[in-house]
Every structure is written in C-alpha cells, then in structure tokens.
Write a protein that holds these residues in place. Structure first.
Motif, PDB file in Angstrom:
ATOM      1  N   ASN A 156       0.828  -1.207   0.000  1.00 24.70           N
ATOM      2  CA  ASN A 156       0.000   0.000   0.000  1.00 24.70           C
ATOM      3  C   ASN A 156       0.862   1.257   0.000  1.00 24.70           C
ATOM      4  OD1 ASN A 156      -2.727  -0.735  -0.186  1.00 24.70           O
ATOM      5  ND2 ASN A 156      -2.732  -1.430   1.928  1.00 24.70           N
ATOM      6  N   ARG A 157       1.873   1.271   0.872  1.00 21.79           N
ATOM      7  CA  ARG A 157       2.738   2.451   0.960  1.00 21.79           C
ATOM      8  C   ARG A 157       3.546   2.643  -0.329  1.00 21.79           C
ATOM      9  NH1 ARG A 157       2.923   4.559   6.038  1.00 21.79           N
ATOM     10  NH2 ARG A 157       1.990   3.258   7.654  1.00 21.79           N
ATOM     11  N   ALA A 158       3.990   1.533  -0.918  1.00 22.27           N
ATOM     12  CA  ALA A 158       4.724   1.626  -2.183  1.00 22.27           C
ATOM     13  C   ALA A 158       3.831   2.183  -3.282  1.00 22.27           C
ATOM     14  CB  ALA A 158       5.275   0.268  -2.574  1.00 22.27           C
ATOM     15  N   ALA A 159       2.567   1.730  -3.295  1.00 19.93           N
ATOM     16  CA  ALA A 159       1.644   2.204  -4.314  1.00 19.93           C
ATOM     17  C   ALA A 159       1.383   3.691  -4.172  1.00 19.93           C
ATOM     18  CB  ALA A 159       0.333   1.423  -4.224  1.00 19.93           C
ATOM     19  N   LEU A 160       1.143   4.155  -2.910  1.00 12.89           N
ATOM     20  CA  LEU A 160       0.877   5.575  -2.694  1.00 12.89           C
ATOM     21  C   LEU A 160       2.110   6.422  -3.011  1.00 12.89           C
ATOM     22  CD1 LEU A 160      -0.994   7.813  -1.795  1.00 12.89           C
ATOM     23  CD2 LEU A 160      -0.303   7.380   0.574  1.00 12.89           C
ATOM     24  N   SER A 161       3.301   5.958  -2.591  1.00  4.75           N
ATOM     25  CA  SER A 161       4.530   6.706  -2.886  1.00  4.75           C
ATOM     26  C   SER A 161       4.755   6.824  -4.380  1.00  4.75           C
ATOM     27  CB  SER A 161       5.741   6.020  -2.225  1.00  4.75           C
ATOM     28  OG  SER A 161       5.613   6.016  -0.820  1.00  4.75           O
ATOM     29  N   GLY A 162       4.546   5.717  -5.107  1.00  4.98           N
ATOM     30  CA  GLY A 162       4.732   5.754  -6.550  1.00  4.98           C
ATOM     31  C   GLY A 162       3.721   6.641  -7.238  1.00  4.98           C
ATOM     32  N   LEU A 163       2.485   6.622  -6.751  1.00  9.20           N
ATOM     33  CA  LEU A 163       1.457   7.459  -7.354  1.00  9.20           C
ATOM     34  C   LEU A 163       1.749   8.933  -7.140  1.00  9.20           C
ATOM     35  CD1 LEU A 163      -1.221   7.724  -8.830  1.00  9.20           C
ATOM     36  CD2 LEU A 163      -2.389   7.474  -6.627  1.00  9.20           C
ATOM     37  N   LEU A 164       2.160   9.307  -5.916  1.00  8.50           N
ATOM     38  CA  LEU A 164       2.482  10.712  -5.639  1.00  8.50           C
ATOM     39  C   LEU A 164       3.689  11.161  -6.454  1.00  8.50           C
ATOM     40  CD1 LEU A 164       1.954  10.894  -1.762  1.00  8.50           C
ATOM     41  CD2 LEU A 164       0.422  11.683  -3.580  1.00  8.50           C
ATOM     42  N   GLU A 165       4.649  10.252  -6.636  1.00  8.43           N
ATOM     43  CA  GLU A 165       5.807  10.589  -7.469  1.00  8.43           C
ATOM     44  C   GLU A 165       5.371  10.798  -8.909  1.00  8.43           C
ATOM     45  OE1 GLU A 165      10.184   8.767  -8.721  1.00  8.43           O
ATOM     46  OE2 GLU A 165       8.902   7.725  -7.292  1.00  8.43           O
ATOM     47  N   ARG A 166       4.444   9.985  -9.359  1.00  7.78           N
ATOM     48  CA  ARG A 166       3.922  10.108 -10.720  1.00  7.78           C
ATOM     49  C   ARG A 166       3.200  11.442 -10.915  1.00  7.78           C
ATOM     50  NH1 ARG A 166       3.216   8.887 -16.192  1.00  7.78           N
ATOM     51  NH2 ARG A 166       1.024   8.987 -16.725  1.00  7.78           N
ATOM     52  N   LEU A 167       2.408  11.839  -9.917  1.00  4.76           N
ATOM     53  CA  LEU A 167       1.635  13.082 -10.024  1.00  4.76           C
ATOM     54  C   LEU A 167       2.488  14.313  -9.751  1.00  4.76           C
ATOM     55  CD1 LEU A 167      -1.661  11.980  -8.236  1.00  4.76           C
ATOM     56  CD2 LEU A 167      -1.182  12.063 -10.686  1.00  4.76           C
ATOM     57  N   ASP A 168       3.688  14.103  -9.200  1.00  7.14           N
ATOM     58  CA  ASP A 168       4.608  15.207  -8.896  1.00  7.14           C
ATOM     59  C   ASP A 168       3.916  16.191  -7.967  1.00  7.14           C
ATOM     60  OD1 ASP A 168       6.898  16.679  -8.939  1.00  7.14           O
ATOM     61  OD2 ASP A 168       6.729  17.373 -10.983  1.00  7.14           O
ATOM     62  N   PHE A 169       3.906  17.489  -8.315  1.00  7.59           N
ATOM     63  CA  PHE A 169       3.288  18.490  -7.437  1.00  7.59           C
ATOM     64  C   PHE A 169       1.778  18.564  -7.627  1.00  7.59           C
ATOM     65  CE2 PHE A 169       5.177  20.387 -11.207  1.00  7.59           C
ATOM     66  CZ  PHE A 169       4.070  20.930 -11.827  1.00  7.59           C
ATOM     67  N   GLY A 170       1.199  17.675  -8.461  1.00 11.27           N
ATOM     68  CA  GLY A 170      -0.249  17.650  -8.602  1.00 11.27           C
ATOM     69  C   GLY A 170      -0.928  17.127  -7.357  1.00 11.27           C
ATOM     70  N   ALA A 171      -0.201  16.370  -6.529  1.00  9.56           N
ATOM     71  CA  ALA A 171      -0.729  15.866  -5.264  1.00  9.56           C
ATOM     72  C   ALA A 171       0.453  15.580  -4.347  1.00  9.56           C
ATOM     73  CB  ALA A 171      -1.566  14.610  -5.476  1.00  9.56           C
ATOM     74  N   GLU A 172       0.272  15.848  -3.067  1.00  9.74           N
ATOM     75  CA  GLU A 172       1.330  15.602  -2.096  1.00  9.74           C
ATOM     76  C   GLU A 172       0.751  15.511  -0.697  1.00  9.74           C
ATOM     77  OE1 GLU A 172       4.096  18.851  -1.883  1.00  9.74           O
ATOM     78  OE2 GLU A 172       2.529  20.345  -2.195  1.00  9.74           O
ATOM     79  N   LEU A 173       1.466  14.789   0.170  1.00  7.13           N
ATOM     80  CA  LEU A 173       1.096  14.717   1.573  1.00  7.13           C
ATOM     81  C   LEU A 173       1.768  15.859   2.314  1.00  7.13           C
ATOM     82  CD1 LEU A 173       1.399  10.874   2.235  1.00  7.13           C
ATOM     83  CD2 LEU A 173      -0.712  12.213   2.125  1.00  7.13           C
ATOM     84  N   VAL A 174       0.998  16.581   3.114  1.00 10.37           N
ATOM     85  CA  VAL A 174       1.536  17.716   3.866  1.00 10.37           C
ATOM     86  C   VAL A 174       1.150  17.556   5.330  1.00 10.37           C
ATOM     87  CG1 VAL A 174       1.513  19.301   1.913  1.00 10.37           C
ATOM     88  CG2 VAL A 174      -0.521  19.102   3.333  1.00 10.37           C
ATOM     89  N   PRO A 175       2.024  17.967   6.248  1.00  9.55           N
ATOM     90  CA  PRO A 175       1.689  17.875   7.673  1.00  9.55           C
ATOM     91  C   PRO A 175       0.492  18.765   8.008  1.00  9.55           C
ATOM     92  CG  PRO A 175       4.039  18.269   7.354  1.00  9.55           C
ATOM     93  CD  PRO A 175       3.382  18.489   6.030  1.00  9.55           C
ATOM     94  N   ARG A 176      -0.311  18.299   8.948  1.00  8.62           N
ATOM     95  CA  ARG A 176      -1.441  19.103   9.395  1.00  8.62           C
ATOM     96  C   ARG A 176      -0.936  20.116  10.413  1.00  8.62           C
ATOM     97  NH1 ARG A 176      -6.634  15.579  10.932  1.00  8.62           N
ATOM     98  NH2 ARG A 176      -7.408  17.731  11.108  1.00  8.62           N
ATOM     99  N   VAL A 177      -0.758  21.359   9.940  1.00  2.00           N
ATOM    100  CA  VAL A 177      -0.262  22.445  10.783  1.00  2.00           C
ATOM    101  C   VAL A 177      -1.271  23.564  10.741  1.00  2.00           C
ATOM    102  CG1 VAL A 177       1.585  24.096  11.195  1.00  2.00           C
ATOM    103  CG2 VAL A 177       2.128  21.815  10.330  1.00  2.00           C
ATOM    104  N   ASN A 178      -1.697  24.018  11.899  1.00  2.00           N
ATOM    105  CA  ASN A 178      -2.648  25.123  11.977  1.00  2.00           C
ATOM    106  C   ASN A 178      -1.900  26.440  12.058  1.00  2.00           C
ATOM    107  OD1 ASN A 178      -4.892  23.398  12.039  1.00  2.00           O
ATOM    108  ND2 ASN A 178      -4.678  23.100  14.245  1.00  2.00           N
ATOM    109  N   GLY A 179      -2.341  27.413  11.252  1.00  2.00           N
ATOM    110  CA  GLY A 179      -1.723  28.731  11.280  1.00  2.00           C
ATOM    111  C   GLY A 179      -0.500  28.793  10.407  1.00  2.00           C
TER     112      GLY A 179
END
Length: 365
Positions: A53-76
């Motif tokens: 699962n993690r390999a699939a998500l990592s590869g997909l995000l790499e494929r989409l480049d900056f079209g999608a990314e995981l970001v930390p949940r930071v308020n403010g």
C-alpha cells in the motif's frame, strides 16, 4: 485474495504508467511479477499489505509530482515564516517589490507601494515572484493582477474537475501601475505567482527573467487523511484568456538567468534587514590613492600585512550576488540608454560654442 488483487491491480496500473523500466510490460505481466515476488522472493515476508500500500501511494504521488502531495497538518502560519512585502527604490527610476506571500494583506501593501511609486514618477518596476510560498487563494491572485491589468479585461479562468465550462475572473477596477514591468520567476514561484506571471506575459505587459517555472498553476484542495497528515491535490486548472494552460508545462523566461536556489535563499536572508542593492553591487577594494595619502594611510599596505600574517580579507569570500536581479537592472539601464540615444532628425545642431544637451542616466550608488 480479493484485497490482494485490488492492491496488485492498482499498483501495477500506476507503475505501468510511470516507470520507464515497466513501460513495455503488460498489466498481466506486472501482476504476475508481484505474485512471484510475494511467493519466491528471498524475503517475501517483508512484502506485506502495508508495504505494498505504501509503495503504491509513494509511486502514485511521485507520478503526479506536485499535482498531489502529503503535507503535515499544521494550523496557522509556519513558525518563523516572514510575511509582508520587501520594497526599495534601487535607483530613482527603478522600483523593486517582493511579496513574501500573495494574500489579501500583501496585496493591500503592494497597492500602497505602487501608489507611492506612481506619485514619485518611477518609470520601471521589478516584481520579484521567486519567494517560496505555500499554494494560495486565487482570489488574491486576481486582486494583485487587478492592480496591473486594465479594467474590464479577463484575468484568467478556473476550470473545475469534471466541468466543461470555466469560471472567468475579470478585472472590475482601474489599475494602479501602467508603466514598465519586469517579473522575476524560478522553479520556486508558487501557483499564484506563476499565474500572475503567465497573465502579464501573455498580455505582453511584462518580460519574465529568471528560470523556468514548475507548471503548478492549479487550485489545490487539502483534505485530512489521518491525525497528522493531509492530502493536498489539484482540484481546478487555471486557464489563460485564450484557454491555454501552463499546468505541467511551466513558463519559459524571456531572459533565462540561472541562479542556484541555495544562493538565492542566502541572498534573500541577507537582504531582509538590508538594502537589496547590496546583492547587486560590489564594494571596491580600498586602494592607495590621493585621499589615502591625505589621510596618511595606505590600505593596500594594511591588506599586505594581513595577508602576510595569514589572515583572510573580505574579498577572499565574496558575498552572494543576485544575478537575476542584476540582469533585470542591467536590462532597464540599457533600454534607457538606447532610448536616450535615439536619433532626432528634426533637432538642430548646437550653435558654435554651445554644449550639446545630454540626458542623465540613473546610476546605482
């Protein structure tokens, strides 16, 4: 087995589309390779559902480049992040503006400075959009563009996912700045800055100087996926007035000037509390001249003594220079010089003994 088949199908589809090594392998071949690895690989126990699962998500995000990314949940705002607008008159006729973000606050500050420049009869503006900033709200991009684009003109369009029609942003106010404009861009220019640069360049209102941009002119949506992370993905695409897009294409500058990102960041940091002119001018090394003779000093001798003692001199470690801003100022100065040298066939020759009139060229001090 059903769960495994779903994971393998999703993973194989993603890798078949993105991996250069797997581009010639069929979907069935990729799934077979996964099954073989799970059974025969020397450490097949490592290939758990979680790993796949993690390999699939990592590869997909790499494929989409900056079209999608995981970001930390930071308020403010990010702690220590600077906001506001850096501005300065490099010469009496060349103004510099660098918004650190493009928000309602910064746009109001930009308008205030632009009005001051207009009142001071400044002729040229350098708008620096190279500051790295998180993706912003396109209402703020429209507000900033409205300061530069004629009233009633189309600024840009937003095309939502799954829709055939686009939403048009039109300028409803009179602009503030209508003089010469240069825009500085690079691969850290965010989605709003890239849209602003694209609109101004397409309208032939500005020249772009710097490095190619990423092609991230999209509207992002951020959705929490767990307690610590959110998924930020492109939800709408920016279209220019002619329905063209720069997504995944980016902008090629009119004048390409390479400046390493690390050098640029050092320059920005060094000029936060100092003049930007320090990044485009050099302080000449002190030499023995008439002034030194009158002062009974010999700076060259002092340098020689320090060098003989093994001490370093300031010129041994030159300060980082902003080559992009330097070229922008050079371009304006050159343009001004050539315009002042334009031949006027109707002008009469100066009378005998009369000194020809010359137009002064602004000089950076």
């Amino acid at each position: 087995m059903r769960r495994l088949a779903i994971i393998l199908t999703f993973t194989s589809s993603m890798f078949a589309a993105s991996g250069t090594e797997t581009k010639d392998i069929s979907q069935a071949g990729i799934q077979t390779a996964f099954r073989i690895l799970q059974k025969e690989y020397i450490r097949s126990s490592d290939l758990t559902f979680d790993v796949l699962n993690r390999a699939a998500l990592s590869g997909l995000l790499e494929r989409l480049d900056f079209g999608a990314e995981l970001v930390p949940r930071v308020n403010g705002a990010k702690p220590g992040a600077l906001t506001g607008v850096q501005t300065e008159l490099i010469t009496p006729q060349i103004a510099y503006l660098r918004p650190r973000e493009i928000t309602e606050r910064e746009t109001a500050e930009v308008e205030k400075h632009l009005r001051a420049f207009v009142e001071a009869k400044v002729e040229h503006l350098i708008l620096d959009l190279r500051t790295p900033a998180p993706p912003g709200d396109f209402d703020d991009a429209a507000d900033l563009l409205s300061l530069l684009v004629p009233k009633g003109e189309v600024l840009f369009k937003m095309k939502q996912m799954g829709q055939t029609t686009s939403e048009t942003e039109t300028n409803a106010r009179e602009p503030v700045w209508s003089q010469s404009l240069l825009v500085l861009v690079d691969d850290e220019t965010n989605n709003l800055g890239e849209t602003i640069a694209a609109v101004l360049r397409q309208r032939k209102q500005a020249l772009l100087i710097g490095a190619p941009t990423r092609g991230g002119a999209v509207r992002y949506e951020t959705v929490p996926v767990d307690a610590e992370w959110s998924l930020r993905f492109a939800r709408a695409e920016v279209l220019l007035a002619d329905d063209s897009s720069v997504f995944k294409k980016g902008l090629q500058p009119d004048f390409a000037v390479y400046l390493p990102t690390a050098t640029k960041r050092v320059v920005f940091q060094s000029t936060e509390d100092a003049s930007v002119k320090n990044a485009i001018t050099d302080k000449p090394r002190a030499r023995f001249n008439e002034a030194a003779l009158v002062a009974n000093a010999n700076p060259e001798l002092d340098s020689y003594i320090r060098r003989s003692a093994g001490q370093s001199l300031p010129e041994d470690q030159p300060k980082p220079q902003d080559a992009v801003l330097q070229r922008a100022v050079d371009l304006i100065t050159t343009r001004t010089f050539f315009q002042s040298a334009k031949i006027d066939w109707k002008r009469k020759a100066p009378a005998s003994g009369e000194t020809p009139a010359r137009r002064a060229i602004p000089v950076t001090k």
